[in-house]
Design a protein around this motif. Sequence first.
Motif, mmCIF file in Angstrom:
data_model
loop_
_atom_site.group_PDB
_atom_site.id
_atom_site.type_symbol
_atom_site.label_atom_id
_atom_site.label_comp_id
_atom_site.label_asym_id
_atom_site.label_seq_id
_atom_site.Cartn_x
_atom_site.Cartn_y
_atom_site.Cartn_z
ATOM 1 N N CYS A 1 4.431 2.124 -9.744
ATOM 2 C CA CYS A 1 5.737 2.406 -9.139
ATOM 3 C C CYS A 1 6.827 1.445 -9.566
ATOM 4 O O CYS A 1 8.004 1.831 -9.646
ATOM 5 N N CYS A 2 6.474 0.177 -9.811
ATOM 6 C CA CYS A 2 7.490 -0.799 -10.155
ATOM 7 C C CYS A 2 8.193 -0.403 -11.450
ATOM 8 O O CYS A 2 7.535 -0.133 -12.463
ATOM 9 N N GLY A 3 9.501 -0.352 -11.401
ATOM 10 C CA GLY A 3 10.280 0.027 -12.572
ATOM 11 C C GLY A 3 10.531 1.512 -12.691
ATOM 12 O O GLY A 3 11.307 1.933 -13.554
ATOM 13 N N ASP A 4 9.903 2.326 -11.846
ATOM 14 C CA ASP A 4 10.137 3.767 -11.851
ATOM 15 C C ASP A 4 11.390 4.037 -11.017
ATOM 16 O O ASP A 4 11.414 3.755 -9.817
ATOM 17 N N ARG B 1 12.571 6.531 -9.726
ATOM 18 C CA ARG B 1 12.433 7.465 -8.603
ATOM 19 C C ARG B 1 11.988 6.752 -7.337
ATOM 20 O O ARG B 1 12.172 7.265 -6.227
ATOM 21 N N VAL B 2 11.380 5.592 -7.471
ATOM 22 C CA VAL B 2 10.824 4.855 -6.339
ATOM 23 C C VAL B 2 11.856 3.848 -5.843
ATOM 24 O O VAL B 2 12.240 2.922 -6.560
ATOM 25 N N LYS B 3 12.273 4.009 -4.604
ATOM 26 C CA LYS B 3 13.368 3.202 -4.053
ATOM 27 C C LYS B 3 12.887 2.106 -3.115
ATOM 28 O O LYS B 3 13.710 1.354 -2.569
ATOM 29 N N GLY B 4 11.589 1.998 -2.909
ATOM 30 C CA GLY B 4 11.064 0.937 -2.057
ATOM 31 C C GLY B 4 9.555 0.962 -2.071
ATOM 32 O O GLY B 4 8.944 2.025 -2.206
ATOM 33 N N THR B 5 8.925 -0.219 -1.947
ATOM 34 C CA THR B 5 7.472 -0.305 -1.983
ATOM 35 C C THR B 5 6.964 -1.201 -0.856
ATOM 36 O O THR B 5 7.609 -2.187 -0.490
ATOM 37 N N ILE B 6 5.798 -0.826 -0.335
ATOM 38 C CA ILE B 6 5.143 -1.588 0.728
ATOM 39 C C ILE B 6 3.714 -1.874 0.305
ATOM 40 O O ILE B 6 2.951 -0.938 0.012
ATOM 41 N N GLY B 7 3.352 -3.144 0.255
ATOM 42 C CA GLY B 7 1.987 -3.549 -0.066
ATOM 43 C C GLY B 7 1.284 -4.021 1.193
ATOM 44 O O GLY B 7 1.713 -4.986 1.823
ATOM 45 N N LEU B 8 0.218 -3.337 1.573
ATOM 46 C CA LEU B 8 -0.556 -3.662 2.773
ATOM 47 C C LEU B 8 -1.862 -4.332 2.354
ATOM 48 O O LEU B 8 -2.596 -3.785 1.521
ATOM 49 N N GLY B 9 -2.163 -5.485 2.915
ATOM 50 C CA GLY B 9 -3.400 -6.166 2.542
ATOM 51 C C GLY B 9 -3.482 -6.431 1.050
ATOM 52 O O GLY B 9 -4.511 -6.190 0.420
ATOM 53 N N LEU B 10 -2.395 -6.948 0.495
ATOM 54 C CA LEU B 10 -2.320 -7.194 -0.948
ATOM 55 C C LEU B 10 -3.459 -8.117 -1.375
ATOM 56 O O LEU B 10 -3.500 -9.278 -0.971
ATOM 57 N N GLY C 1 1.164 -10.004 -12.705
ATOM 58 C CA GLY C 1 2.138 -10.351 -13.730
ATOM 59 C C GLY C 1 3.256 -9.333 -13.870
ATOM 60 O O GLY C 1 4.297 -9.633 -14.456
ATOM 61 N N PHE C 2 3.061 -8.139 -13.315
ATOM 62 C CA PHE C 2 4.062 -7.082 -13.404
ATOM 63 C C PHE C 2 5.180 -7.234 -12.373
ATOM 64 O O PHE C 2 6.201 -6.537 -12.443
ATOM 65 N N LEU C 3 5.007 -8.101 -11.377
ATOM 66 C CA LEU C 3 5.950 -8.168 -10.258
ATOM 67 C C LEU C 3 7.407 -8.410 -10.665
ATOM 68 O O LEU C 3 8.318 -7.902 -9.998
ATOM 69 N N PRO C 4 7.703 -9.181 -11.717
ATOM 70 C CA PRO C 4 9.116 -9.405 -12.041
ATOM 71 C C PRO C 4 9.911 -8.125 -12.310
ATOM 72 O O PRO C 4 11.143 -8.148 -12.189
ATOM 73 N N ARG C 5 9.240 -7.030 -12.650
ATOM 74 C CA ARG C 5 9.995 -5.799 -12.883
ATOM 75 C C ARG C 5 10.159 -4.962 -11.613
ATOM 76 O O ARG C 5 10.760 -3.885 -11.651
ATOM 77 N N CYS C 6 9.655 -5.467 -10.498
ATOM 78 C CA CYS C 6 9.750 -4.750 -9.226
ATOM 79 C C CYS C 6 11.056 -5.120 -8.539
ATOM 80 O O CYS C 6 11.085 -5.997 -7.660
ATOM 81 N N VAL C 7 12.132 -4.469 -8.913
ATOM 82 C CA VAL C 7 13.453 -4.858 -8.425
ATOM 83 C C VAL C 7 13.856 -4.112 -7.161
ATOM 84 O O VAL C 7 14.838 -4.474 -6.513
#
Length: 230
Positions: free
Chosen positions: A125-128, A130-139, A151-157
């Motif tokens: 989802c990160c960088g897509d 179409r996705v306007k918000g993300t929720i991580g449960l029990g990451l 390592g992908f988190l920096p593109r999760c704007v």
Amino acid sequence: MPSFTTSHVRAIEDLYGPAGRLEAVLNTGSDDAPYTALVCHPHPPSGGTLHNKVVYNAMKVFSSFGLPVLRFNFRGAGLSEGVYDDGHGEQNDVRAALEWLELNFRKPILFAGFSFGANIGLRACCGDIRVKGTIGLGLPVNAEGREYTYGFLPRCVEPKLFIIGDHDPFAPREQIEQVLLKSPLPTETVWIEGADHFFQGIPISPAPKLEAMKQAMHSWLIKTYKLAEK
């Protein structure tokens, strides 16, 4: 106190990923819903399915705002075709679900995933746009020998919420805080006191903590997206 009522549920027969048909259900929402939602389940070989209790309760929060909510089984889980691919092909299963929501609703998407589903879903989802918000449960960071990297988190704007039990053995606080240093703002983290990985209680605080998890989701969605209950 929000009611978290559940909308009508229908089976989805036309969701296909690269490995074949994916078993899926849609909790129908209001025609005027401003968003749709996707919720992903935990590690399939460990018994994770779309019926997982945390996944179900996350769906209920989205449904309380009248959002259509899609849940599906990753390849090889339940009645989904294909075989488990150690998190690689499963990212394409998430992308297939996003495509299905886009095709059927043409609305922006909110994502939530639990454990394995959080890591894999965030990757897809990160960088897509179409996705306007993300929720991580029990990451998770390390779960029964499985290492999860971020390592992908920096593109999760997009806006992000992370909800974690403060006694989650797969998400030690010090490690999670280091991981989330990579996450660009806006990012919010909520630690649920006395909760384990599954948002159940611990011996000194045995009551289930799922309601606290739901309340954290509910408050964040209102604050971030100005959603109103249906």
